[in-house]
Each structure stands twice: as structure tokens, then as C-alpha cells.
Design an enzyme around this catalytic site. Structure first.
Site, PDB file in Angstrom:
ATOM      1  N   GLN A  99       0.827  -1.202   0.000  1.00 46.16           N
ATOM      2  CA  GLN A  99       0.000   0.000   0.000  1.00 46.16           C
ATOM      3  C   GLN A  99       0.864   1.256   0.000  1.00 46.16           C
ATOM      4  OE1 GLN A  99      -2.782   0.108   3.252  1.00 46.16           O
ATOM      5  NE2 GLN A  99      -3.304   2.256   2.949  1.00 46.16           N
ATOM      6  N   CYS A 106      -6.536   0.542   2.334  1.00 43.59           N
ATOM      7  CA  CYS A 106      -6.201  -0.821   2.761  1.00 43.59           C
ATOM      8  C   CYS A 106      -7.360  -1.768   2.516  1.00 43.59           C
ATOM      9  CB  CYS A 106      -5.782  -0.838   4.234  1.00 43.59           C
ATOM     10  SG  CYS A 106      -7.050  -0.235   5.378  1.00 43.59           S
ATOM     11  N   HIS A 261      -7.686  -1.217  10.690  1.00 42.85           N
ATOM     12  CA  HIS A 261      -6.979  -1.579   9.466  1.00 42.85           C
ATOM     13  C   HIS A 261      -7.594  -2.834   8.868  1.00 42.85           C
ATOM     14  CE1 HIS A 261      -3.603  -1.293   6.760  1.00 42.85           C
ATOM     15  NE2 HIS A 261      -3.034  -2.412   7.156  1.00 42.85           N
ATOM     16  N   ASN A 285      -1.039  -8.249   5.957  1.00 44.17           N
ATOM     17  CA  ASN A 285      -1.145  -6.797   6.057  1.00 44.17           C
ATOM     18  C   ASN A 285      -0.897  -6.199   4.669  1.00 44.17           C
ATOM     19  OD1 ASN A 285      -0.828  -4.053   6.535  1.00 44.17           O
ATOM     20  ND2 ASN A 285       0.471  -4.308   8.332  1.00 44.17           N
ATOM     21  N   TRP A 287       0.005  -3.448   3.784  1.00 46.44           N
ATOM     22  CA  TRP A 287       1.178  -2.582   3.739  1.00 46.44           C
ATOM     23  C   TRP A 287       2.375  -3.328   3.151  1.00 46.44           C
ATOM     24  CZ3 TRP A 287       1.282   0.094   9.243  1.00 46.44           C
ATOM     25  CH2 TRP A 287       0.250   1.041   9.306  1.00 46.44           C
TER      26      TRP A 287
END
Length: 384
Positions: A99, A106, A261, A285, A287
Site C-alpha cells: 500500500q 487498505c 486496518h 497486512n 502494507w
């Protein structure tokens, strides 16, 4: 709450061809025909520039919600970013991207992570008839399911950059561009990149599949949730989950979980630890970094108590944002889980019924039972 009703058909609305809006014949979003536009570009030896979603600030953040210095943005085609651009490099994977730091999407990327597991669905969303090779014309297209119909969304490949680097979703392989192009197509459908800032995983999961969505609260699950998720995984359902909100946005807890998140659920598995079964859930995740550091995390000593075969199958020490945790820790650290599938067969392992769908078309009307925000339960039934 008053009972729901079927809204009446809008006046003067023509009845569309029943065959349009299917995967074989999707509706043309904003009346843009991919094949015709591409043919025109090739004939005129020009690269496509999308006048319906132009490479301008208005397509990024028309209301300046992101607080991004738009004067720094330069729209570049992939060939201006790298020398050998590719849509896909060595297959599509949940580890292909991370991300970007400027956009809180997200929820969208967690859904993309789930999408990468299902090649058939991925091929529906991202048609294979496009590349940076033969007949390249700077034009690409993607398909999403919206309000009961499949739509074909055309984009040009000019991407927002700062100092030659992508502003939003980042590819871990520098010359791979399917994540950025997919994100741009979805931003076009939403209205702008900024309109993707905050959303619900369920929205993207449905837009990718046109399937059946179930959201389960994890605080007090009334069912055997792990077995349900195991059945869902075996029926190729897409799964994601959301962590509890914190006092500040995306605060990282000491245990590594990011508050407020969205994450992708990438697997469920049962291992034997000291002769006892342990039910695990694997989470990613979006990210592309930042992991749970508690029991059954990458470096947890509990992995030394399971067989080498199970370690080889499950354990990874890479800092890629993906981790395992016990079902008990999963339900404590996440608020809900979303499951989306083409048919809800997983809900009942003994069911042999055949599911069918029925569509009701209508419009929202002020003061009716169209339904507003679920956060306002006292007024949602009047669309407020």
C-alpha cells in the site's frame, strides 16, 4: 424498523437487453468501448489519453482531502518509469504490491490480496488480452460487478508519480504494473483516487466477484468460526478481516496489529503441537510489512514444537506482512471477518441445494426504506 419494499421502476427507464451486463457482454462504463478506442489509437498511431478520467489533479483529489501537494505530481506511462514494463511478472501474487503512503485504501488492497488466490476470478477482473507488447496503445481495461451488472472500465496507462516513483500502490517488482493499473481503474469507478480513501472490504470483494457476502462479528461468534472459514477456503471464497478501531488512525499496537486496518485472510490450517491440535489463521497486512509478533508469529518458539513437515508447509521468516496466529488470538485482535464467494455453499457443509439469484431494480427515494448508514440505526431505514 419498517419492512423493506421493492422500489418502483424509474419513469421512462428503458428495459436493457438481458444479455448485457454479463461477463461475456459487460456494460461499457461511461460508454467507452475498449476495442473501438484501441483500434482508433492504433490506426492513428497515437497512445490513448482518457478524457473521462484525465491525467489531471481532478482525477486524484478534486476536494483536496488527501492533503497531497498536487503540483509535484507528474503523470507518466510505465515506459517512462522503467525500460521494460510488464503487466505481470512471474504470475500474480499477494506479495506483488504494498500500500502507498498517501492513500488509505487498505480495504481495497486487502480485497486484492484475496483476489490473487482465485485465478479464474482474477482473469475476469483483468482480461488477458492486453500487454505492453504487440498492439500496445496506452489503453487497458478491467471489469467490475456493480449493482447487478458487469461493467468494462477503460483507462489510459498514465500513472501519478513523484520523482519518477508511483504515488499510490507500489509494486515490489519495479517493472510490474498490474496493481497500479487495477487501482487506477477502480479509482475511476469511484470518481477519483481520493474517493478510495477509507471504505469497506465488502464493497471491493463484491465488485470483484458479484458474489455472496457474509460479515461475521468475532467478539462472540455463535458458530464454529474456524470450521466455517476452513470450508470457505476450500470452496475458493475470498476472505478478509478488520481490526478494532483505536483512538488514532492506523495506530500500531505493541503486538504488531494495526488498529482500524483491513487485512486479507490468506489461509486456515491445523497443526499438532505437543500432541494437541491447534487451529491457526494466516493473515496479510496490505502494507506489505508489519506483522503480529505474538504466539505463532514468524519467530515464535511454538513452531519448534510442531513437525518439520508442518513447519515447512506453513512457517515463513520473511518480513512480508503475512503471519499466522491462533484462532483465539484472531478473534481477540480482529473485530470482524468478511467472506465472499460465488455461492454460499460453505455455510452448510451438508447442504446439497442449488443456489439461484433474483434481481430487483429500483431507485432510492427520499423518506423511503431505501436504507442509510448502518452506523445510524435509528434513522437508516429512512435513508438518513
Amino acid at each position: 424498523m419498517p419492512p423493506p419494499r421493492v422500489n418502483k421502476k424509474p419513469k421512462n427507464e428503458s428495459t436493457p437487453n438481458d444479455n448485457t451486463g454479463t461477463l461475456d457482454d459487460p456494460l461499457k462504463f461511461l460508454d467507452q468501448d475498449y476495442q473501438e478506442l484501441k483500434k482508433s489509437c492504433i490506426t492513428n498511431q497515437k497512445r490513448f489519453v482518457d478524457d473521462k478520467f484525465p491525467p489531471e489533479s481532478s482525477s486524484i483529489d478534486p476536494k483536496n482531502k488527501l492533503k497531497l501537494d498536487l503540483d509535484q505530481i507528474e503523470w507518466l506511462r510505465p515506459s517512462k518509469i522503467v525500460s521494460d514494463p510488464q503487466i505481470i511478472v512471474q504470475g500474480v501474487s499477494r506479495f506483488d504490491y504494498s500500500q502507498g503512503s498517501y492513500l488509505g485504501n487498505c480495504w481495497f488492497l486487502a480485497s486484492v490480496g484475496a483476489l490473487t488466490f482465485q485465478k479464474d476470478i482474477m482473469d475476469q477482473v483483468m482480461p488477458a488480452d492486453q500487454s505492453f507488447g504487440k498492439d500496445y496503445a496506452g489503453i487497458f481495461h478491467f471489469r467490475f460487478w456493480r449493482f447487478g451488472k458487469w461493467i468494462d472500465v477503460v483507462i489510459d496507462d498514465k500513472l501519478p508519480t513523484i520523482d519518477g516513483k508511483l504515488v499510490f500502490v507500489l509494486s515490489k517488482t519495479s517493472n510490474e504494473f498490474w496493481p497500479a493499473l487495477l487501482e487506477k481503474a477502480y479509482a475511476k469507478v469511484c470518481g477519483s483516487y481520493a474517493d478510495m480513501d477509507a471504505g469497506r472490504v465488502s464493497e471491493a470483494l463484491l465488485d470483484f466477484t458479484g458474489g455472496v457476502h457474509v460479515c461475521l462479528e468475532l467478539e462472540k461468534p455463535a458458530i464454529d468460526l474456524w470450521n466455517l472459514m476452513d470450508r470457505a477456503a476450500k470452496t475458493k471464497a475470498l476472505m478478509a478481516c478488520g481490526s478494532h478501531q483505536g483512538e488514532t488512525s492506523e495506530n500500531v499496537l505493541p503486538n504488531g496489529i494495526v488498529q482500524g486496518h483491513a487485512y486479507t485472510v490468506t489461509g486456515v490450517f491445523k497443526v499438532t503441537c505437543q500432541e494437541k491440535p491447534v487451529r491457526l489463521v494466516r493473515v496479510l497486512n496490505p502494507w506489505g510489512r508489519g506483522e503480529w509478533n505474538g504466539a505463532w508469529s514468524d519467530k515464535s518458539s511454538l513452531w519448534n514444537k510442531v513437525s518439520e513437515k508442518e513447519q515447512t508447509k506453513c512457517r515463513s521468516l520473511a518480513n512480508d506482512g503475512e503471519f499466522w496466529m491462533s484462532m483465539e488470538d484472531f478473534t481477540k485482535n480482529f473485530e470482524d471477518t468478511d467472506i465472499c464467494c460465488l455461492r454460499p455453499d460453505f455455510l452448510d457443509s451438508s447442504s446439497k441445494c442449488i443456489w439461484t439469484t433474483t434481481h430487483y431494480n429500483g431507485i432510492w427515494e427520499s423518506g423511503t426504506t431505501a436504507g442509510g448508514c448502518i452506523n445510524n440505526k435509528g434513522s437508516s431505514y429512512i435513508n438518513a
